[in-house]
Scaffold this motif. Sequence first.
Motif, PDB file in Angstrom:
ATOM      1  N   LYS A  61       0.833  -1.202   0.000  1.00 60.73           N
ATOM      2  CA  LYS A  61       0.000   0.000   0.000  1.00 60.73           C
ATOM      3  C   LYS A  61       0.874   1.261   0.000  1.00 60.73           C
ATOM      4  O   LYS A  61       0.674   2.171  -0.804  1.00 60.73           O
ATOM      5  CB  LYS A  61      -0.909  -0.039   1.232  1.00 60.73           C
ATOM      6  N   PHE A  62       1.857   1.292   0.893  1.00 64.30           N
ATOM      7  CA  PHE A  62       2.729   2.472   0.941  1.00 64.30           C
ATOM      8  C   PHE A  62       3.656   2.514  -0.268  1.00 64.30           C
ATOM      9  O   PHE A  62       3.915   3.591  -0.821  1.00 64.30           O
ATOM     10  CB  PHE A  62       3.556   2.505   2.232  1.00 64.30           C
ATOM     11  N   THR A  63       4.176   1.385  -0.683  1.00 68.20           N
ATOM     12  CA  THR A  63       5.093   1.359  -1.821  1.00 68.20           C
ATOM     13  C   THR A  63       4.430   1.938  -3.056  1.00 68.20           C
ATOM     14  O   THR A  63       5.044   2.722  -3.797  1.00 68.20           O
ATOM     15  CB  THR A  63       5.555  -0.087  -2.103  1.00 68.20           C
ATOM     16  N   ALA A  89      -8.433   9.913   2.394  1.00 60.99           N
ATOM     17  CA  ALA A  89      -7.395  10.502   1.538  1.00 60.99           C
ATOM     18  C   ALA A  89      -6.332   9.472   1.170  1.00 60.99           C
ATOM     19  O   ALA A  89      -5.885   9.408   0.026  1.00 60.99           O
ATOM     20  CB  ALA A  89      -6.755  11.696   2.243  1.00 60.99           C
ATOM     21  N   VAL A  90      -5.941   8.636   2.132  1.00 59.86           N
ATOM     22  CA  VAL A  90      -4.944   7.597   1.856  1.00 59.86           C
ATOM     23  C   VAL A  90      -5.513   6.585   0.859  1.00 59.86           C
ATOM     24  O   VAL A  90      -4.825   6.185  -0.082  1.00 59.86           O
ATOM     25  CB  VAL A  90      -4.492   6.913   3.166  1.00 59.86           C
ATOM     26  N   SER A  91      -6.772   6.192   1.034  1.00 55.64           N
ATOM     27  CA  SER A  91      -7.397   5.268   0.081  1.00 55.64           C
ATOM     28  C   SER A  91      -7.423   5.861  -1.322  1.00 55.64           C
ATOM     29  O   SER A  91      -7.138   5.163  -2.301  1.00 55.64           O
ATOM     30  CB  SER A  91      -8.823   4.931   0.517  1.00 55.64           C
ATOM     31  N   SER A  92      -7.748   7.138  -1.411  1.00 55.92           N
ATOM     32  CA  SER A  92      -7.769   7.803  -2.712  1.00 55.92           C
ATOM     33  C   SER A  92      -6.381   7.874  -3.333  1.00 55.92           C
ATOM     34  O   SER A  92      -6.221   7.664  -4.539  1.00 55.92           O
ATOM     35  CB  SER A  92      -8.346   9.210  -2.579  1.00 55.92           C
ATOM     36  N   ALA A  97      -2.639   6.128  -7.322  1.00 52.66           N
ATOM     37  CA  ALA A  97      -1.286   5.648  -7.614  1.00 52.66           C
ATOM     38  C   ALA A  97      -1.340   4.359  -8.428  1.00 52.66           C
ATOM     39  O   ALA A  97      -0.577   4.187  -9.393  1.00 52.66           O
ATOM     40  CB  ALA A  97      -0.516   5.424  -6.314  1.00 52.66           C
ATOM     41  N   LYS A  98      -2.231   3.435  -8.068  1.00 55.78           N
ATOM     42  CA  LYS A  98      -2.377   2.197  -8.851  1.00 55.78           C
ATOM     43  C   LYS A  98      -2.815   2.507 -10.275  1.00 55.78           C
ATOM     44  O   LYS A  98      -2.316   1.907 -11.235  1.00 55.78           O
ATOM     45  CB  LYS A  98      -3.392   1.262  -8.185  1.00 55.78           C
ATOM     46  N   ALA A  99      -3.750   3.442 -10.413  1.00 56.55           N
ATOM     47  CA  ALA A  99      -4.222   3.818 -11.748  1.00 56.55           C
ATOM     48  C   ALA A  99      -3.104   4.482 -12.550  1.00 56.55           C
ATOM     49  O   ALA A  99      -2.954   4.237 -13.749  1.00 56.55           O
ATOM     50  CB  ALA A  99      -5.427   4.758 -11.629  1.00 56.55           C
ATOM     51  N   ARG A 100      -2.283   5.304 -11.907  1.00 57.82           N
ATOM     52  CA  ARG A 100      -1.168   5.970 -12.601  1.00 57.82           C
ATOM     53  C   ARG A 100      -0.098   4.969 -13.023  1.00 57.82           C
ATOM     54  O   ARG A 100       0.534   5.140 -14.054  1.00 57.82           O
ATOM     55  CB  ARG A 100      -0.531   7.035 -11.712  1.00 57.82           C
TER      56      ARG A 100
END
Length: 194
Positions: A61-63, A89-92, A97-100
């Motif tokens: 998650k953090f990575t 906010a962290v979930s978003s 980040a996954k989408a990017r």
Amino acid sequence: MESSETTATATTVSSLSPNSSSSSPPSQVVLSPCAACKILRRRCAEKCVLAPYFPPTDPIKFTTAHRVFGASNIVKFLQELPEYQRADAVSSMVYEAKARLRDPVYGSAGSIFQLQKQVNELQAQLAKAQAQLVTMQSQQANLVAFICMEMAQSPPPQPPSQPSNFDNFNMSSPPYNLFLDETNPGSLWDPLWT
């Protein structure tokens, strides 16, 4: 200063009361640093901003968020938000980040565009199916009305008053006796032409 800054990696030993007669050794509780501090290889402070949102059991998650946003931006962003909005906010951030990482150009906007396109196509298909359904229902209503009109205009069928021809059917009467002529058994097999 060192006493106020308790680290999550510190080992705490629970003390046994002198009156207890237990022979087990004192229990040790080891708290590990949050996933963010572990990945960044830094000491996890007691009031680490990242610890509640990046548990040590989920380092991916953090990575993921760190690759796109960077640790300092994540910390700065979380500090600017009130406590109750930080988890969302962290979930978003992780989702974006996954989408990017999947689509560096459009990110989550590309996924939204694709989903919106599918919704529009499905709405068009639904409208077409509903129009076909209305057409079929009107055809059925017209057919039922036509059948009712035909039944109202035609007279009801009369029951037969005289016996039918099948009641007087006799195999021994002509022309059926030709085939059953017992006096001339070869008549069935005579050729029709010569």
